[in-house]
Design a protein around this motif. Sequence first.
Motif, PDB file in Angstrom:
ATOM      1  N   ASP A   1       0.915  -1.313   0.150  1.00  4.53           N
ATOM      2  CA  ASP A   1       0.125   0.114   0.008  1.00  4.53           C
ATOM      3  C   ASP A   1       1.041   1.170  -0.183  1.00  4.53           C
ATOM      4  O   ASP A   1       1.790   1.639   0.878  1.00  4.53           O
ATOM      5  N   PHE A   2       0.991   1.926  -1.178  1.00  5.19           N
ATOM      6  CA  PHE A   2       1.862   3.144  -1.344  1.00  5.19           C
ATOM      7  C   PHE A   2       1.145   4.456  -0.657  1.00  5.19           C
ATOM      8  O   PHE A   2       1.647   5.444  -0.984  1.00  5.19           O
ATOM      9  N   SER A   3       0.140   4.465  -0.118  1.00  4.28           N
ATOM     10  CA  SER A   3      -0.555   5.406   0.196  1.00  4.28           C
ATOM     11  C   SER A   3      -0.153   5.746   1.715  1.00  4.28           C
ATOM     12  O   SER A   3      -0.859   6.656   2.335  1.00  4.28           O
ATOM     13  N   GLN A   4       0.588   5.179   2.362  1.00  3.08           N
ATOM     14  CA  GLN A   4       1.112   5.267   3.824  1.00  3.08           C
ATOM     15  C   GLN A   4       2.205   6.147   3.777  1.00  3.08           C
ATOM     16  O   GLN A   4       2.956   6.567   2.448  1.00  3.08           O
ATOM     17  N   GLN A   5       2.598   6.515   4.958  1.00  3.35           N
ATOM     18  CA  GLN A   5       3.922   7.126   5.177  1.00  3.35           C
ATOM     19  C   GLN A   5       5.135   6.512   4.602  1.00  3.35           C
ATOM     20  O   GLN A   5       4.956   5.156   4.555  1.00  3.35           O
TER      21      GLN A   5
ATOM     22  N   HIS B   1       8.042   5.625   5.795  1.00  2.78           N
ATOM     23  CA  HIS B   1       8.643   4.767   6.512  1.00  2.78           C
ATOM     24  C   HIS B   1       7.854   3.468   6.589  1.00  2.78           C
ATOM     25  O   HIS B   1       8.375   2.218   6.686  1.00  2.78           O
ATOM     26  N   LYS B   2       6.740   3.677   6.605  1.00  2.00           N
ATOM     27  CA  LYS B   2       5.752   2.517   6.775  1.00  2.00           C
ATOM     28  C   LYS B   2       5.901   1.741   5.422  1.00  2.00           C
ATOM     29  O   LYS B   2       5.868   0.278   5.518  1.00  2.00           O
ATOM     30  N   ILE B   3       5.933   2.430   4.232  1.00  2.00           N
ATOM     31  CA  ILE B   3       5.996   1.567   2.896  1.00  2.00           C
ATOM     32  C   ILE B   3       7.344   0.903   3.001  1.00  2.00           C
ATOM     33  O   ILE B   3       7.269  -0.203   2.508  1.00  2.00           O
ATOM     34  N   ALA B   4       8.235   1.624   3.221  1.00  2.00           N
ATOM     35  CA  ALA B   4       9.589   0.934   3.234  1.00  2.00           C
ATOM     36  C   ALA B   4       9.618  -0.325   4.236  1.00  2.00           C
ATOM     37  O   ALA B   4      10.149  -1.127   3.730  1.00  2.00           O
ATOM     38  N   GLN B   5       9.099  -0.464   5.461  1.00  2.00           N
ATOM     39  CA  GLN B   5       9.145  -1.528   6.408  1.00  2.00           C
ATOM     40  C   GLN B   5       8.213  -2.625   5.591  1.00  2.00           C
ATOM     41  O   GLN B   5       8.474  -3.765   5.567  1.00  2.00           O
ATOM     42  N   ASN B   6       7.139  -2.346   4.805  1.00  2.00           N
ATOM     43  CA  ASN B   6       6.316  -3.186   4.529  1.00  2.00           C
ATOM     44  C   ASN B   6       6.981  -3.902   3.122  1.00  2.00           C
ATOM     45  O   ASN B   6       6.974  -5.066   3.154  1.00  2.00           O
ATOM     46  N   ILE B   7       7.812  -3.080   2.616  1.00  2.00           N
ATOM     47  CA  ILE B   7       8.715  -3.775   1.520  1.00  2.00           C
ATOM     48  C   ILE B   7       9.573  -4.591   1.956  1.00  2.00           C
ATOM     49  O   ILE B   7       9.723  -5.716   1.391  1.00  2.00           O
ATOM     50  N   PHE B   8      10.357  -4.301   2.904  1.00  2.00           N
ATOM     51  CA  PHE B   8      11.355  -5.141   3.439  1.00  2.00           C
ATOM     52  C   PHE B   8      10.633  -6.425   4.163  1.00  2.00           C
ATOM     53  O   PHE B   8      11.066  -7.464   3.961  1.00  2.00           O
ATOM     54  N   ASP B   9       9.669  -6.161   4.910  1.00  2.00           N
ATOM     55  CA  ASP B   9       8.923  -7.413   5.570  1.00  2.00           C
ATOM     56  C   ASP B   9       8.541  -8.418   4.309  1.00  2.00           C
ATOM     57  O   ASP B   9       8.781  -9.580   4.620  1.00  2.00           O
ATOM     58  N   ALA B  10       7.879  -7.868   3.222  1.00  2.00           N
ATOM     59  CA  ALA B  10       7.491  -8.702   2.009  1.00  2.00           C
ATOM     60  C   ALA B  10       8.705  -9.452   1.527  1.00  2.00           C
ATOM     61  O   ALA B  10       8.571 -10.552   1.001  1.00  2.00           O
ATOM     62  N   ASN B  11       9.731  -8.684   1.186  1.00  2.00           N
ATOM     63  CA  ASN B  11      10.885  -9.418   0.457  1.00  2.00           C
ATOM     64  C   ASN B  11      11.628 -10.392   1.582  1.00  2.00           C
ATOM     65  O   ASN B  11      11.976 -11.574   0.996  1.00  2.00           O
TER      66      ASN B  11
END
Length: 166
Positions: A43-47, A49-59
């Motif tokens: 979800d790219f509608s977030q802040q 840092h939250k987007i970055a954390q989500n990408i990290f967690d998914a990878n």
Amino acid sequence: MKKIYIAGPDVFEPDSVAIGKNLVQLCQKYGYEGLYPLDNIVDFSQQKHKIAQNIFDANIAMIQEADIVIANLNPFRGKEPDSGTVFECGYAYGLKKEVYGYLSPACNYIDRFTEDERFAKEGSFYDLDARVIEDFDYPLNLMLSCSTKIIEGSFETVLKFLKGRE
């Protein structure tokens, strides 16, 4: 069917989605399932840092799911591979996954520096900032070279290598 996590800075290219589709198709051609980071839903509608954390967690989840990691270790924005890709290789190695990298050319690291970019002193080579340049007859830093099977060529070259050892 073994799963391959596709690591590399290809995700930053203008045609990154098309590159990913091609790499996943190559995996299928050789009998593997390709896991490409941009296939994650974020979800790219977030802040930021939250987007970055989500990408990290998914990878991270994809790497954990994979049996093998194949990484594009070609120089990215300088003489070294992408730092995120290097992290992914180290993380996968720590999980005892098979880790392969491709590089072209896979010359010795010292040879990536031209005569104008290095100097010799007391049997060692140094860059222009007087920092030692590793010279262990590896194509990259020893930590990456000793933990990753580095193959000269392309992503498909690694797939052919994997098929050839089966």
